[in-house]
Design a protein around this motif. Structure first.
Motif, short mmCIF file in Angstrom:
data_model
loop_
_atom_site.label_atom_id
_atom_site.label_comp_id
_atom_site.label_asym_id
_atom_site.label_seq_id
_atom_site.Cartn_x
_atom_site.Cartn_y
_atom_site.Cartn_z
N ARG A 58 6.74 -7.66 10.04
CA ARG A 58 7.81 -7.54 9.28
C ARG A 58 9.06 -7.48 10.11
O ARG A 58 9.40 -6.60 11.02
N SER A 89 -4.09 5.83 3.43
CA SER A 89 -5.07 6.42 2.44
C SER A 89 -6.61 6.37 2.66
O SER A 89 -7.09 6.87 2.26
N ARG A 93 -8.06 1.88 7.43
CA ARG A 93 -6.72 1.02 7.43
C ARG A 93 -6.07 1.22 8.83
O ARG A 93 -4.90 0.52 9.18
N TYR A 247 9.09 -10.76 -4.27
CA TYR A 247 8.61 -9.88 -5.64
C TYR A 247 9.69 -9.79 -6.53
O TYR A 247 9.49 -9.91 -7.59
N GLY A 273 -1.17 -9.53 -2.18
CA GLY A 273 -0.27 -8.64 -2.38
C GLY A 273 0.04 -8.38 -3.78
O GLY A 273 0.17 -9.48 -4.42
N GLY A 292 -6.08 -1.04 -1.79
CA GLY A 292 -5.57 0.06 -2.55
C GLY A 292 -4.27 -0.01 -2.54
O GLY A 292 -3.77 -1.14 -2.25
N GLY A 293 -3.58 1.24 -2.59
CA GLY A 293 -1.88 1.23 -2.63
C GLY A 293 -1.55 2.16 -3.72
O GLY A 293 -2.15 3.16 -4.14
N ALA A 297 2.42 -1.01 -6.84
CA ALA A 297 2.49 -2.16 -5.51
C ALA A 297 1.15 -1.53 -4.82
O ALA A 297 0.61 -0.59 -4.43
N ALA A 298 0.49 -2.73 -4.44
CA ALA A 298 -0.77 -2.48 -3.94
C ALA A 298 -1.22 -3.90 -3.24
O ALA A 298 -0.54 -4.83 -3.27
N GLY A 299 -2.25 -3.52 -2.37
CA GLY A 299 -2.81 -4.85 -1.48
C GLY A 299 -4.39 -4.96 -1.48
O GLY A 299 -4.77 -3.82 -1.19
N CYS A 300 -4.87 -6.09 -0.99
CA CYS A 300 -6.38 -6.16 -0.73
C CYS A 300 -6.52 -7.40 0.19
O CYS A 300 -5.70 -8.25 0.20
N THR A 301 -7.89 -7.41 0.80
CA THR A 301 -8.04 -8.62 1.45
C THR A 301 -9.26 -9.42 0.68
O THR A 301 -10.24 -8.53 0.37
P1 5GP Z 1 2.33 -4.68 0.42
O1 5GP Z 1 2.14 -5.70 -0.44
O2 5GP Z 1 3.72 -4.46 0.80
O3 5GP Z 1 1.65 -5.11 1.90
O4 5GP Z 1 1.52 -3.43 0.25
C1 5GP Z 1 1.94 -2.63 -1.03
C2 5GP Z 1 1.00 -1.23 -1.13
O5 5GP Z 1 -0.28 -1.76 -0.90
C3 5GP Z 1 1.31 -0.65 0.22
O6 5GP Z 1 1.39 0.84 -0.07
C4 5GP Z 1 0.16 -0.77 1.07
O7 5GP Z 1 -0.06 0.40 1.97
C5 5GP Z 1 -1.05 -0.86 0.22
N1 5GP Z 1 -2.09 -2.10 0.68
C6 5GP Z 1 -1.84 -3.30 0.93
N2 5GP Z 1 -2.65 -3.89 1.49
C7 5GP Z 1 -3.78 -2.88 1.28
C8 5GP Z 1 -5.23 -2.77 1.75
O8 5GP Z 1 -5.81 -3.88 2.28
N3 5GP Z 1 -5.91 -1.68 1.79
C9 5GP Z 1 -5.22 -0.69 1.21
N4 5GP Z 1 -5.83 0.48 1.00
N5 5GP Z 1 -3.91 -0.49 0.73
C10 5GP Z 1 -3.34 -1.73 0.88
#
Ligand code: 5GP
Ligand code: MN
Length: 323
Positions: A58, A89, A93, A247, A273, A292-293, A297-301
């Protein structure tokens, strides 16, 4: 209910050495929590080492990379050492730092709503808009004044996670009182806003254009999904991760309740995201995919082809069919 900070402050007093970590692919809230804590602990005469698995994608945080070590040596773990993990959390991570951190006692300082119960000392409050505000509470409850630099870190983390106050709902006067103490300590909202939004390249703005162009609506306009590729970033010569402005624009579309952006990380691997404007809990959707998140606002792979990944995401919002 008044929080009891004593067990956390006593734990901090009882160690001499600290390794301060956060989540991988750190954001302003994570790094600023780490840096404010490090400054506070050093003022208390402790040794503090900042670590992060990176990468520092970023733009607003890139200049701080030099303060962070990307690895933890066994030598760093000698003596009475406490690991502190901020804004994170679940232990996995912390990325590549996880195996070393497992060897020492851990304190978790976090505000995520979902995750694992890990760590020997926990200061976790999912009502807090940022992890930095928790660090502010700790410093203030220790009886020490915030330095101007600590206040700046705390405010930048707060602005990162609240979209510069936009995500704060009603009934939070205590949050504004906390921010007013940061301003008393010397923070300039205008300067922070410049740090957070300035210095971008034209290529990074053009990337936002591509994402906007590819946006598609689902569930009668309640869900918007878009994507970017490795090729985009190569062509436009940008590695900037600047999703907040994207966003903000997409969530301003009438009727849209959730926005999802799928970013290609490597072949068949995508970081996703998710944002929610109203009631949909995108944190639980991300969790169902192993991420999680927060609720909004949250994210995953996810892995697979881009179309498969997008289809799985669309399916996961089935609840929009009935809302
Ligand atoms: P961002 O979209 O800005 O990367 O993430 C938004 C929120 O989701 C943040 O609080 C971030 O910590 C959480 N987050 C994003 N990606 C992941 C992930 O892969 N695993 C978890 N546990 N949280 C995520
Ligand atoms: Mn955070």
């Amino acid at each position: 209910m008044e929080k009891d900070y004593r067990p956390i402050l006593e734990a901090l007093d009882s160690f001499d050495n600290f390794i301060i970590a956060g989540h991988q692919e750190p954001d302003g809230d994570c790094l600023c929590s780490q840096m404010a804590l490090s400054s506070f602990l050093k003022r208390k005469g402790k040794n503090a080492r900042l670590v992060s698995a990176g990468p520092f994608k970023r733009p607003e945080i890139r200049s701080w990379e030099k303060f962070f070590s990307g690895t933890i040596d066994d030598n760093d773990l000698k003596g009475k050492t406490l690991g502190i993990i901020t804004d994170c959390s679940s232990p996995d991570r912390t990325g590549s730092l996880g195996d070393q951190l497992k060897k020492i006692p851990l304190m978790v300082i976090d505000h995520h709503s979902s995750g694992e119960m890990f760590g020997d000392y926990r200061f976790v409050d999912s009502d807090s808009p940022s992890t930095t505000l928790l660090v502010q509470q700790l410093i203030e409850s220790s009886g020490m004044e915030l330095t101007e630099e600590e206040a700046e870190f705390i405010f930048l983390g707060f602005c990162t996670d609240t979209g510069f106050f936009r995500h704060i709902g009603s009934g939070k006067p205590d949050v504004f009182q906390a921010v007013s103490r940061l301003v008393e300590a010397g923070v300039s909202p205008n300067a922070t806003h410049r740090v957070m939004t300035g210095g971008r390249t034209l290529g990074s703005r053009r990337l936002l254009g591509r994402i906007l162009d590819r946006s598609r609506l689902h569930y009668e306009g309640k869900l918007l999904i878009s994507w970017e590729t490795l090729e985009d970033r190569k062509e436009l010569e940008t590695e900037d991760r600047d999703s907040d402005s994207m966003y903000q624009m997409l969530q301003s579309i009438g009727g849209v309740e959730s926005v999802v952006i799928v970013q290609e990380e490597s072949e068949n691997t995508y970081s996703v995201g998710l944002r929610s404007t109203f009631d949909i809990d995108v944190g639980s959707i991300a969790k169902s995919f192993g991420g999680g998140g927060h609720r909004k606002a949250a994210g995953c792979t996810l892995t697979g082809s881009r179309n498969e990944v997008i289809q799985r995401l669309i399916d996961s919002f089935q609840l929009l069919n009935n809302s």
